[in-house]
Each structure stands twice: as C-alpha cells, then as structure tokens.
Design a protein around this motif. Structure first.
Motif, PDB file in Angstrom:
ATOM      1  N   UNK A 278       0.841  -1.211   0.000  1.00 19.04           N
ATOM      2  CA  UNK A 278       0.000   0.000   0.000  1.00 19.04           C
ATOM      3  C   UNK A 278       0.872   1.255   0.000  1.00 19.04           C
ATOM      4  N   UNK A 279       1.895   1.279   0.847  1.00 18.59           N
ATOM      5  CA  UNK A 279       2.752   2.456   0.907  1.00 18.59           C
ATOM      6  C   UNK A 279       3.477   2.664  -0.420  1.00 18.59           C
ATOM      7  N   UNK A 283       3.281   5.881  -4.239  1.00 13.68           N
ATOM      8  CA  UNK A 283       4.353   6.528  -5.004  1.00 13.68           C
ATOM      9  C   UNK A 283       4.173   6.374  -6.506  1.00 13.68           C
ATOM     10  N   UNK A 284       3.085   5.717  -6.936  1.00 14.32           N
ATOM     11  CA  UNK A 284       2.784   5.723  -8.366  1.00 14.32           C
ATOM     12  C   UNK A 284       2.588   7.169  -8.794  1.00 14.32           C
ATOM     13  N   UNK A 285       3.089   7.560  -9.964  1.00  9.08           N
ATOM     14  CA  UNK A 285       3.006   8.984 -10.367  1.00  9.08           C
ATOM     15  C   UNK A 285       1.605   9.571 -10.270  1.00  9.08           C
ATOM     16  N   UNK A 286       0.583   8.805 -10.671  1.00  7.76           N
ATOM     17  CA  UNK A 286      -0.789   9.322 -10.626  1.00  7.76           C
ATOM     18  C   UNK A 286      -1.223   9.612  -9.195  1.00  7.76           C
ATOM     19  N   UNK A 287      -0.906   8.700  -8.283  1.00  2.09           N
ATOM     20  CA  UNK A 287      -1.329   8.851  -6.891  1.00  2.09           C
ATOM     21  C   UNK A 287      -0.476   9.904  -6.184  1.00  2.09           C
ATOM     22  N   UNK A 288       0.820   9.873  -6.432  1.00  2.00           N
ATOM     23  CA  UNK A 288       1.719  10.834  -5.800  1.00  2.00           C
ATOM     24  C   UNK A 288       1.348  12.262  -6.173  1.00  2.00           C
ATOM     25  N   UNK A 289       0.977  12.461  -7.431  1.00  2.00           N
ATOM     26  CA  UNK A 289       0.581  13.805  -7.855  1.00  2.00           C
ATOM     27  C   UNK A 289      -0.697  14.253  -7.152  1.00  2.00           C
ATOM     28  N   UNK A 290      -1.637  13.336  -6.982  1.00  2.00           N
ATOM     29  CA  UNK A 290      -2.889  13.676  -6.290  1.00  2.00           C
ATOM     30  C   UNK A 290      -2.628  14.073  -4.841  1.00  2.00           C
ATOM     31  N   UNK A 291      -1.730  13.337  -4.170  1.00  2.00           N
ATOM     32  CA  UNK A 291      -1.519  13.536  -2.736  1.00  2.00           C
ATOM     33  C   UNK A 291      -0.489  14.616  -2.418  1.00  2.00           C
ATOM     34  N   UNK A 295      -2.165  16.027   3.307  1.00  2.11           N
ATOM     35  CA  UNK A 295      -1.729  15.395   4.553  1.00  2.11           C
ATOM     36  C   UNK A 295      -2.679  14.263   4.916  1.00  2.11           C
ATOM     37  N   UNK A 296      -2.089  13.204   5.467  1.00  3.63           N
ATOM     38  CA  UNK A 296      -2.888  12.069   5.949  1.00  3.63           C
ATOM     39  C   UNK A 296      -3.458  12.416   7.319  1.00  3.63           C
ATOM     40  N   UNK A 297      -4.755  12.151   7.512  1.00  3.47           N
ATOM     41  CA  UNK A 297      -5.392  12.527   8.774  1.00  3.47           C
ATOM     42  C   UNK A 297      -5.942  11.336   9.547  1.00  3.47           C
ATOM     43  N   UNK A 298      -6.018  10.169   8.907  1.00  2.00           N
ATOM     44  CA  UNK A 298      -6.510   8.991   9.623  1.00  2.00           C
ATOM     45  C   UNK A 298      -6.025   7.738   8.912  1.00  2.00           C
ATOM     46  N   UNK A 299      -5.967   6.640   9.674  1.00  2.00           N
ATOM     47  CA  UNK A 299      -5.482   5.354   9.158  1.00  2.00           C
ATOM     48  C   UNK A 299      -6.255   4.231   9.821  1.00  2.00           C
ATOM     49  N   UNK A 300      -6.433   3.141   9.090  1.00  2.00           N
ATOM     50  CA  UNK A 300      -7.058   1.968   9.689  1.00  2.00           C
ATOM     51  C   UNK A 300      -6.973   0.771   8.767  1.00  2.00           C
ATOM     52  N   UNK A 301      -7.405  -0.371   9.275  1.00  2.00           N
ATOM     53  CA  UNK A 301      -7.355  -1.599   8.488  1.00  2.00           C
ATOM     54  C   UNK A 301      -8.432  -2.558   8.966  1.00  2.00           C
ATOM     55  N   UNK A 302      -8.908  -3.395   8.028  1.00  5.22           N
ATOM     56  CA  UNK A 302      -9.954  -4.364   8.359  1.00  5.22           C
ATOM     57  C   UNK A 302      -9.907  -5.494   7.348  1.00  5.22           C
ATOM     58  N   UNK A 303     -10.130  -6.698   7.804  1.00  4.38           N
ATOM     59  CA  UNK A 303     -10.294  -7.815   6.881  1.00  4.38           C
ATOM     60  C   UNK A 303     -11.635  -7.702   6.167  1.00  4.38           C
ATOM     61  N   UNK A 447       7.977   9.320   4.891  1.00  5.33           N
ATOM     62  CA  UNK A 447       7.391  10.211   5.881  1.00  5.33           C
ATOM     63  C   UNK A 447       6.548  11.325   5.283  1.00  5.33           C
ATOM     64  N   UNK A 448       6.405  11.333   3.961  1.00  2.46           N
ATOM     65  CA  UNK A 448       5.611  12.355   3.279  1.00  2.46           C
ATOM     66  C   UNK A 448       4.402  11.710   2.605  1.00  2.46           C
ATOM     67  N   UNK A 449       4.664  10.746   1.722  1.00  5.41           N
ATOM     68  CA  UNK A 449       3.596   9.975   1.099  1.00  5.41           C
ATOM     69  C   UNK A 449       3.407   8.626   1.780  1.00  5.41           C
ATOM     70  N   UNK A 450       4.501   8.064   2.257  1.00  6.67           N
ATOM     71  CA  UNK A 450       4.473   6.723   2.860  1.00  6.67           C
ATOM     72  C   UNK A 450       5.003   6.799   4.284  1.00  6.67           C
ATOM     73  N   UNK A 451       4.496   5.893   5.127  1.00  6.94           N
ATOM     74  CA  UNK A 451       4.771   5.980   6.559  1.00  6.94           C
ATOM     75  C   UNK A 451       5.022   4.593   7.126  1.00  6.94           C
ATOM     76  N   UNK A 452       5.817   4.532   8.195  1.00  5.11           N
ATOM     77  CA  UNK A 452       5.993   3.248   8.871  1.00  5.11           C
ATOM     78  C   UNK A 452       4.719   2.895   9.642  1.00  5.11           C
ATOM     79  N   UNK A 453       4.581   1.615   9.979  1.00  2.62           N
ATOM     80  CA  UNK A 453       3.319   1.143  10.580  1.00  2.62           C
ATOM     81  C   UNK A 453       3.013   1.822  11.902  1.00  2.62           C
TER      82      UNK A 453
END
Length: 550
Positions: A278-279, A283-291, A295-303, A447-453
């Motif tokens: 996911x992280x 960094x795909x050019x399309x996604x990186x340009x959008x973001x 800033x990321x404001x929330x995170x979560x995960x679910x099966x 630490x800008x687009x991608x983050x440690x867990x």
C-alpha cells in the motif's frame, strides 16, 4: 474460573451483537414492526462507529428498504458518484478500462461515497429514537447456552482482569444479556460468530471462506486537485502476479479523499508485506501527484470477506443467526457489502418478529435463511460468484475477460457456463514455504507519502488497557519460533498492518512478541496464520481503534 463467577442477568426479546450496518438494521426493523419488543444492541467500540472501516461506496438499496425517507431524516449520505474510473496500473503509467463492457450492476452511478462510521452513528440515533437500548463499550466475550444447546444470550461488559486472566481489584464480571433470539452482526471473523459456525458445523458442504485485507488512509488534499464524487479503482501494479487485489480512491466532501488498498489473503509468498505494498502504491506517479501537498489525517485496516455465494455458511442455529459480514455477504467485483448487511439485518428482524409473535423462541429462524438464499441478497451474490475463484486460479489478465463474460451471461440468462467454481484451499493453507520464495525489498517510507506502521497506527487512535490479558491468544506458544519462523519466515511480522507481532533476537535467542496494544481489530492474524495458531478474542469494551469518519 468462569463457573465460579456469578453474574446478574437481563432479559430481552432480541439481543443484537454489533453496531454495524447489519446489527443496526435489525434493531431498527424490529422496533418498526413492534414498538413493544425489547431490543438491546451491544457494541464493543467506545461508540457506535468507532470500529467501522469500509471503503465506502454505498449502494443505497438496503437503506431504501429499511428507511425510505433517509434523505429527509438527514442521513450523512450526500456525495453521489459522478465519475467512475477503472484503471490497470503499470509502474509508471495506467490504462483506463471503459465502463461500457461491464454489466450494468457494476456501474457506480446512483451510489454514494460515504463514511460508514458516520452512517452507523446516524443509524444508532434512529434506533435509539425507536426505543432500542444501544450500549457502546460493551464487548461480548462469551455466549450463553440453554439446556438444549441453544444460544440464549451473551456475556457482556466483563472488565478489570489481570494480565494472567484472574480478577483484578477493579474487576467487573459483566452481565448476561438473555434473549429469545441472538443476532450476531460482529463483522468479519467475529469471535462469537466463529464459535457458532464451529459448534453447529454451519460451513459443512460449503467452500472455505476467503478473505482480503483492506488498508485505508484519509487524506486532505489540495482543493485544486479535489474532484468531489469521483471514484477510481485500480488493479495491477504494485501487486502484479504476486497477489490479487487493487486500490480505491474516493473523493468525498471537504477536500478529503479515501485512499485504500486491498490484498487478497490467499497470496503464496510469505515475504509479501500488504502494508508496504500500500505504501509503495502511493508513489505511483498518478497517486503521488494527487496527494502532493496534502496530509494524511486517519489510518485503519480491516479484513474483508470475499468468498461470496459458495462460501456463505448456514445462517441459523438454535437461538442465533449470523448477519452481514459475520456470514460473508460482500460482492467482490462490485466491492460492496453494506447494502447486503442492511438487507440481512432487516430480514433477520422480520423472521425473529414473526417467530416471537408465534410464541417461539430459541429455535432456528429458517425464514431468514430462506429469504437470504432466494431474495435480493442471492440476486446480488449469485451472478458474480465465479469472479473470485477465476481471479485466484487464472490471474488478473485471464479473470477480467472470463469473469466479465460470466457476469454478463448470469445477468442476461441467470446461467453460467462455469457453473459454480470452487475456491479450494483456505487462505492460511495457501501460504507457501519461505524456501520457495525470495524476500521482497520494499522502499523505506519517506514520511511524506508513505509511513511506517507504528506512525500510522497513531492515526487510528487505538488504545488498549495494558494490564488486561492479551486478547490475541496462541494455541501453542512454541509454534511461532519452532514452526512458523523456519518454515514461513514468520509471516505475522508482515501481514499484520499494525506491527503487533515481532520476532526479537536470532537463533536460539529468538522469541515471539505480541504487542496487543497496537491491534486495530482487523482479524488478519486469525485468518492468515499458516499454522492457524492465533485466536483473536475480544478485549475489554471500549478498547481498540477510535476511527473518526472511516
């Protein structure tokens, strides 16, 4: 110890476990049918919505059936889908797949981008206004059985246990909430639902349930890049042939976007790291340009339950019924299940009401089973039943045309040239041996687009009382180091999206550490552990993530 504990009890007509769309729909429908019925709904999160994580593009058909005037009542469903994109990604570019070859039910126009957490908060208000007793912060830790083996209630609200499981100084034994019927709407891989399925052998004759892991962030982006109502799904890079899955990007209101990634849990390579895939995706050019600049404001995960029609277990046993994702009602190619969860809660409530009105209790709600197998849920799940096994067995390139053809024949004739395909192995059994694969070198988060867990887990607002027993139970504590480490490179280090599991040290000094305080209640460990050695149980009520508007 359990036999020595004396608990007070309260009796209701119906006890509902889980404040998601399925449980809330059941509660609302019961009180619509008979305001005098006593109905209690128990939610383990600190509030209704705290543990709800979904994409989500909502098909409103379930809510239309339950509360036809939801718009007039102010439901937080205000962003209609305006643009619907489907892309195949390469590492540096993308190819758009046109919408016209897809069956009409695959189109998203008429659906809405929503926070299901906020939808559930609103549904809880509707339920309470009808007289439902809604109790958040009440984890249901055990089932209560009657003399005939029927489910007659749950134990809820036990708190204050020491780490070794003995009662601490602030111990509260909880209560027994008893009902004529118990409806389980716990969501994916619920602990009580898992017990019911095993005890009554409800999956006999069915295909193994299949799962994915969904990982999601909420971003606030540059207003100039925001396109409210735009839905984008992608497949391909970065997963390629390593695993099934893909991404979603949904533009909701207030310059926010939901950015999410799904990995099917039947992947073979034990070195695969869903969180880092996911992280890397961001960094795909399309996604990186959008973001960029956001800033990321929330995170979560679910099966996510992905087995579909052929994995749907029997839905009823004496005194109890499984609702929504407790059974597995997600339409995988549509990436939707909330509408089916609502419909299942509605029809389960109707079956329970009819039974109580007839003077019954503690038996099987066969009317609910019949409705699901022949009604709107069946009409949604059956036509797409072969997409998941085609994808798993043949890969994305073959599954897209064959699956599309199969969905069209089902839509037009109700028939499939493939019949009903099997899934085969469980996701745990699909895990390959480490010796047959090479470790994957993932880029370090920037630490800008991608983050440690661990940094991201802080944005799930997760909290657990650290003095309680770990709710992640090992059947055999020796297996992680003695079996999973040499055989599978201990994949729990990687499949967990919250860094709960660690191998500390090397060789004879290696030990397995469980940081249960980090757990976001995704249940992936209970599903994917190749030795099936981890049992997810509920921690004390109110613990876990506190999702704001997932």
């Amino acid at each position: 110890m359990a036999e020595a504990i004396e608990r007070e009890s309260m009796e209701y007509d119906v006890v509902i476990v889980g404040g998601g769309p399925a449980g809330l729909s059941a509660a609302i429908r019961l009180k619509q049918l008979d305001p005098d019925l006593s109905v209690v709904l128990l939610e383990k999160g600190s509030e209704v919505g705290a543990h709800i994580l979904s994409g989500a593009v909502l098909d409103p058909s379930g809510l239309d059936a339950l509360i036809p005037d939801w718009k007039e009542r102010g439901a937080p469903i205000t962003v209609p889908v305006r643009h619907d994109n489907f892309l195949i990604l390469g590492e540096a570019g993308s190819l758009r797949i046109p919408n016209w070859p897809m069956p009409p039910f695959m189109h998203n126009h008429g659906n809405y981008i929503v926070s299901m957490g906020n939808v559930c908060r609103w549904m809880a208000e509707q339920a309470e206004a009808l007289g439902v007793e809604v109790f958040p912060g009440m984890a249901c830790s055990a089932l209560v059985y009657g003399p005939g083996g029927e489910v007659k209630g749950v134990v809820a609200g036990e708190m204050g246990l020491n780490a070794d499981g003995t009662p601490g100084p602030q111990y509260e034994p909880g209560m027994e909430l008893l009902g004529k019927y118990v409806l389980l709407g716990e969501g994916v891989r619920g602990s009580l639902s898992k017990e019911v399925i095993a005890k009554y052998d409800l999956s006999a004759g069915k295909e193994p349930q299949k799962f994915g892991i969904g990982i999601k962030e909420i971003w606030e982006i540059d207003p100039d890049k925001h396109r409210e109502g735009t839905v984008t799904h992608t497949m391909g890079w970065p997963l390629g042939n390593a695993a099934g899955g893909g991404s979603f990007i949904y533009h909701l209101e207030n310059n926010q976007v939901y950015v999410g990634f799904v990995v099917h849990l039947n992947y073979k390579n034990p070195y695969l790291f869903p969180y880092m895939e996911f992280q890397r995706f961001k960094h795909h050019p399309m996604v990186a340009d959008l973001l960029k600049g956001g800033k990321r404001v929330a995170y979560g995960s679910r099966a996510i339950t992905e087995g579909g029609w052929q994995s749907l277990p029997k839905l009823v046993a004496p005194g109890v019924a499984l609702l929504g994702c407790s059974a597995g009602m997600v339409n995988v190619p549509r990436i939707k299940g909330n509408h089916n969860a609502m419909l299942s809660g509605k029809t389960a409530a109707e079956a329970a009401h009819a039974a109580i009105k007839a003077g019954r209790q503690g038996d099987e709600l066969t009317g609910y089973e019949t409705d699901v197998r022949s009604g709107p849920i069946a009409k949604d799940l059956k036509p797409v039943r072969n997409m998941k096994p085609l994808w798993s067995k043949l890969g994305l390139a073959a599954a897209l045309p064959l699956g599309g053809f199969d969905m069209w024949t089902n839509a037009l004739t109700g028939l499939s040239l493939f019949g009903t395909l099997k899934h085969g192995k469980t996701d745990a059994a699909s895990t390959g041996k480490a010796k047959d694969f090479k470790p994957i070198d993932y880029p370090r988060p920037d630490g800008v687009l991608s983050f440690d867990r661990l940094t991201n887990v802080a944005f799930s607002f997760t909290n657990h009382e650290e003095s309680q027993p770990a709710h992640l139970k090992l059947k055999d504590p020796s297996i992680p180091i003695a079996v999973n480490l040499p055989e599978y490179a201990e994949p729990a280090q990687r499949y967990c999206p919250a860094g709960v599991y660690e191998v500390i040290g090397e060789g004879a000094e290696a030990r397995f550490q469980i940081n249960f305080q980090n757990c976001v209640h995704c249940k992936t460990c209970d599903i994917k552990d190749p030795s099936q050695n981890i049992n997810w149980t509920t921690p004390q009520g109110g613990d876990g993530p506190n999702y704001p508007n997932m």
